[in-house]
Design a protein around this motif. Structure first.
Motif, PDB file in Angstrom:
ATOM      1  N   ARG A 186       0.922  -1.245  -0.370  1.00 49.71           N
ATOM      2  CA  ARG A 186       0.378   0.428   0.411  1.00 49.71           C
ATOM      3  C   ARG A 186       0.880   1.305  -0.131  1.00 49.71           C
ATOM      4  NH1 ARG A 186      -4.777  -1.256   4.086  1.00 49.71           N
ATOM      5  NH2 ARG A 186      -4.985  -3.942   3.631  1.00 49.71           N
TER       6      ARG A 186
ATOM      7  N   ARG B   2       2.485   2.228  -3.412  1.00 47.33           N
ATOM      8  CA  ARG B   2       1.383   2.464  -4.140  1.00 47.33           C
ATOM      9  C   ARG B   2       1.132   3.524  -4.009  1.00 47.33           C
ATOM     10  NH1 ARG B   2      -2.797  -1.696  -3.277  1.00 47.33           N
ATOM     11  NH2 ARG B   2      -2.082  -3.820  -3.836  1.00 47.33           N
ATOM     12  N   ARG B   3       1.301   3.997  -2.927  1.00 51.24           N
ATOM     13  CA  ARG B   3       0.892   5.959  -2.817  1.00 51.24           C
ATOM     14  C   ARG B   3       2.505   6.553  -3.161  1.00 51.24           C
ATOM     15  NH1 ARG B   3      -1.881   5.207   3.596  1.00 51.24           N
ATOM     16  NH2 ARG B   3      -3.389   3.953   2.669  1.00 51.24           N
TER      17      ARG B   3
ATOM     18  N   ARG C  14       4.170   5.483  -5.622  1.00 49.88           N
ATOM     19  CA  ARG C  14       4.581   5.617  -7.237  1.00 49.88           C
ATOM     20  C   ARG C  14       3.016   6.529  -7.620  1.00 49.88           C
ATOM     21  NH1 ARG C  14       7.154   4.605 -10.513  1.00 49.88           N
ATOM     22  NH2 ARG C  14       5.711   3.778 -12.237  1.00 49.88           N
ATOM     23  N   SER C  15       2.224   7.050  -6.955  1.00 53.34           N
ATOM     24  CA  SER C  15       1.390   7.438  -6.994  1.00 53.34           C
ATOM     25  C   SER C  15       1.599   9.236  -7.135  1.00 53.34           C
ATOM     26  CB  SER C  15       0.048   7.738  -6.202  1.00 53.34           C
ATOM     27  OG  SER C  15       0.187   8.397  -5.149  1.00 53.34           O
TER      28      SER C  15
END
Length: 156
Positions: free
Chosen positions: A80, A83-84, A86-87
């Motif tokens: 998680r 992912r943040r 990468r965002s």
């Protein structure tokens, strides 16, 4: 833009819990005490990633007061967090981590730890380096009361 982050975590060793480091269950008579699986290596990695991205710390994103995270496999938190990161348009260049533990001997498990962590972030295992050391019997870690980990990441 290149960014660097540093993470650190420590947990107490207690009987009756599994010892999980880098997502790997390590055979040992004690495990780490915590709200989640108390994986100090993964928690340090999460803090390093969040710090490099300027996104605070693991406790802000996954508070230990939230029952949703009770007993959670910390590798899921790493997924998680990444992912943040990468965002925000950032990606891992490399991660270097050290585990501080008097026992058990961790050398046989380092590559499995790196594999779990790399898979959770969908990066190459070669981007993750894990080391283990003792504190030569000094302090709480040296007395076998806990395990700590420190991690540094480079994002681009």
């Amino acid at each position: 833009m290149a960014r660097v982050g540093l993470g650190y975590d420590v947990h107490r060793l207690v009987p009756g819990r599994k010892l999980v480091l880098g997502g790997e269950v390590i055979p040992y008579e004690k495990g780490l005490l915590g709200h989640s699986d108390a994986d100090v290596l993964v928690h340090a990695a999460c803090d390093a990633l969040l710090g490099a991205a300027g996104m605070g710390d693991i406790g802000e994103h996954f508070p230990d007061t939230d029952p949703a995270y009770r007993g959670i496999y910390s590798i899921e938190l790493l997924t998680r967090v990444y992912r943040r990161v990468r965002s925000m348009g950032l990606m891992l260049v490399n991660m270097d981590a050290t585990i501080f533990a008097e026992a058990p001997k961790l050398s046989p498990y380092k590559s499995q730890m790196a594999r779990h962590m790399a898979q959770s972030m969908a990066v190459d295992q070669g981007q993750i380096n894990i080391k283990a050391t003792t504190t030569e019997g000094l302090g709480a870690i040296g007395r076998g009361e806990g395990i700590a980990a420190m991690c540094i990441v480079f994002l681009q």
